[in-house]
Design an enzyme around this catalytic site. Structure first.
Site, PDB file in Angstrom:
ATOM      1  CD  GLU A  17      -5.216   3.938   9.396  1.00 23.43           C
ATOM      2  OE1 GLU A  17      -4.126   4.127   8.825  1.00 23.43           O
ATOM      3  OE2 GLU A  17      -5.402   2.997  10.190  1.00 23.43           O
ATOM      4  CG  HIS A  66      -0.253   0.071   2.529  1.00 25.29           C
ATOM      5  ND1 HIS A  66       0.275  -1.050   3.137  1.00 25.29           N
ATOM      6  CD2 HIS A  66       0.008   1.105   3.362  1.00 25.29           C
ATOM      7  CE1 HIS A  66       0.830  -0.706   4.293  1.00 25.29           C
ATOM      8  NE2 HIS A  66       0.687   0.612   4.448  1.00 25.29           N
ATOM      9  CD  GLU A  87       4.037  10.124 -14.598  1.00 26.33           C
ATOM     10  OE1 GLU A  87       4.314   9.994 -15.801  1.00 26.33           O
ATOM     11  OE2 GLU A  87       4.849   9.827 -13.678  1.00 26.33           O
TER      12      GLU A  87
END
Length: 145
Positions: free
Chosen positions: A45, A8, A119
């Site tokens: 989280e 992760h 990106e």
């Protein structure tokens, strides 16, 4: 022991809800967990699934400055215009990009409000290596390699 891949990626963010909008509405992730008062880690989280990737957004202080350090997500080139439009609709800071050589694959770079660089890349490692090899071959004077 052998590493099988990435488990992760965790991003520390100032505003979990804002990051959830970016990941879900902007990139198409699915939120699968919110600790909301049941902190099992360092702070609140949220977990997301984006493609095959498990992403974590953890409440905390954002990055102090921007850099070129980034994570790139694979997309189809045909999807880049729609991705750009969704991200622009969220007010995301889309960058002009960098120079590319032919065959390297198109990319869309953007920062979130916590200075993380992302990106969206339409290309593979094999395509990138082939493009670099072709560029290197073209730059080598004939007969001298």
């Amino acid at each position: 022991m052998s590493v099988r891949g990435i488990s992760h990626v965790t991003f520390v963010v100032a505003d979990l809800e804002r990051t959830a909008r970016l990941l879900c509405e902007g990139l198409g992730a699915r939120e699968v967990y919110d600790s909301a008062g049941r902190e099992h880690s360092l702070s609140r989280e949220k977990f997301f699934v984006l493609g095959d990737a498990w992403l974590v957004a953890m409440q905390g202080a954002p990055l102090a400055e921007r850099s070129y350090r980034h994570v790139a997500f694979a997309v189809d080139a045909a999807d880049l215009p729609a991705c750009r439009a969704r991200l622009q609709g969220l007010g995301v800071d889309i960058l002009p990009g960098r120079g590319r050589i032919e065959g390297e694959g198109a990319s869309l770079y953007f920062h979130d409000d916590d200075n993380h660089l992302f990106e969206l890349h339409a290309g593979t490692l094999d395509e990138r290596l082939a493009a670099y090899a072709a560029a290197d071959a073209a730059a080598t004077p004939s007969g001298r390699g």
